[in-house]
Scaffold this active site. Structure first.
Site, short mmCIF file in Angstrom:
data_model
loop_
_atom_site.label_atom_id
_atom_site.label_comp_id
_atom_site.label_asym_id
_atom_site.label_seq_id
_atom_site.Cartn_x
_atom_site.Cartn_y
_atom_site.Cartn_z
N CYS A 174 36.36 3.19 16.25
CA CYS A 174 35.93 4.47 16.42
C CYS A 174 34.89 4.94 17.53
CB CYS A 174 34.76 5.11 15.31
SG CYS A 174 33.76 6.91 15.41
N CYS A 175 34.38 3.61 18.28
CA CYS A 175 33.43 3.49 19.35
C CYS A 175 34.34 3.35 20.95
CB CYS A 175 32.00 2.38 19.45
SG CYS A 175 30.88 2.85 18.23
N CYS A 187 25.62 7.60 18.04
CA CYS A 187 25.86 8.95 16.88
C CYS A 187 25.64 8.74 15.62
CB CYS A 187 27.67 8.35 16.67
SG CYS A 187 28.81 8.97 18.75
N CYS A 246 26.41 7.17 12.39
CA CYS A 246 26.42 5.35 12.39
C CYS A 246 24.65 4.85 13.32
CB CYS A 246 26.88 4.66 13.17
SG CYS A 246 28.59 4.82 12.51
N CYS A 251 27.75 -0.30 20.84
CA CYS A 251 29.40 0.67 20.59
C CYS A 251 30.52 0.21 21.55
CB CYS A 251 28.99 1.60 21.29
SG CYS A 251 28.31 1.67 23.04
#
Length: 250
Positions: free
Chosen positions: A128-129, A209, A212, A235
């Site tokens: 995702c990062c 974010c 998280c 990240c």
């Protein structure tokens, strides 16, 4: 550049590494404002500030605004940020008169392929990062030879040995606040009458974010709320890709 073009052409990586070491020695002990000014002068037209508009961001943004309000400031809108962070960005941009804000978002094709449901953070935070931060930053940094980071040594073990100047995938990265701690940051912010990020007062000393980022309990490390319960501490934009490979252009 500090080193001559011939040496850089012969071995660009070694040339940049030597340049970073020389600059770190040359500017050791200087005030953060002087380091920022020197970097902007040295890489004139080829340097950007990368800012999350997070808890500590106002300090570097104010230092840059004192020198050049039009300096490119790269902001990554991951699509998963707290609404308060977007509002804080707008507040600081207005207060400091910044005119060089460059907002980069994840590539729509990358999102469609990797995270079509927008829930990748639930199963693979690294991926995702990578999709929402690492790759967009790589794209944003392509025109630049250097960039300024707000990382500080006290924040985490992974940052404990930061140099003033370092090489990051073919670019010079500048860390002018590396020796600052929370008290110094707050003292500077208050002296300059800079507004705080609204989430700090709610228990978020480090803000990423929304899915998280958790509140930090008394006595915990400032970044303990990032990726709570996972071994992940960065990240990826300061480490390369999740697999450890170099991201072209970052």
């Amino acid at each position: 550049m500090v080193l001559d073009a011939i040496s850089l052409a012969i071995d660009p990586d070694q040339g940049l590494a030597a340049e970073a070491r020389l600059l770190s020695v040359r500017h050791e002990g200087e005030a953060a404002e002087a380091i920022v000014a020197a970097a902007l002068d040295l890489y004139d037209g080829k340097i950007a500030l990368v800012s999350s508009f997070g808890a500590d961001s106002a300090v570097l943004l104010a230092m840059v605004a004192d020198i050049d309000r039009s300096l490119p400031v790269i902001f990554l809108d991951t699509g998963k940020l707290f609404p308060a962070t977007i509002a804080y960005r707008d507040t600081l941009v207005s207060a400091l008169g910044l005119t060089g804000i460059i907002t980069h978002s994840p590539d729509t094709d990358d999102l469609a392929a990797a995270d079509p449901a927008g829930a990748l953070w639930m199963t693979d935070t690294d991926a995702c990062c990578d999709t929402r931060k690492v790759k967009p930053l790589a794209a944003a940094l392509r025109p630049f030879a250097a960039w300024i980071s707000g990382r500080k040594r006290y924040q985490a073990e992974t940052r404990a040995n930061l140099p003033l100047f370092e090489v990051a995938s073919g670019r010079i990265k500048v860390n002018p606040l590396l020796g600052w701690d929370r008290a110094r940051i707050e003292a500077y912010r208050e002296a300059r009458h800079l507004p705080p990020h609204p989430l700090v007062a709610e228990g978020y000393p480090s803000i990423g974010c929304l899915p998280c980022t958790d509140k930090v309990r008394p006595g915990e490390d400032e970044r303990a709320g990032r990726w709570r319960g996972k071994p992940k501490t960065e990240c990826g934009i300061h480490l390369g890709s999740p697999s450890g490979a170099v991201i072209p252009g970052i």
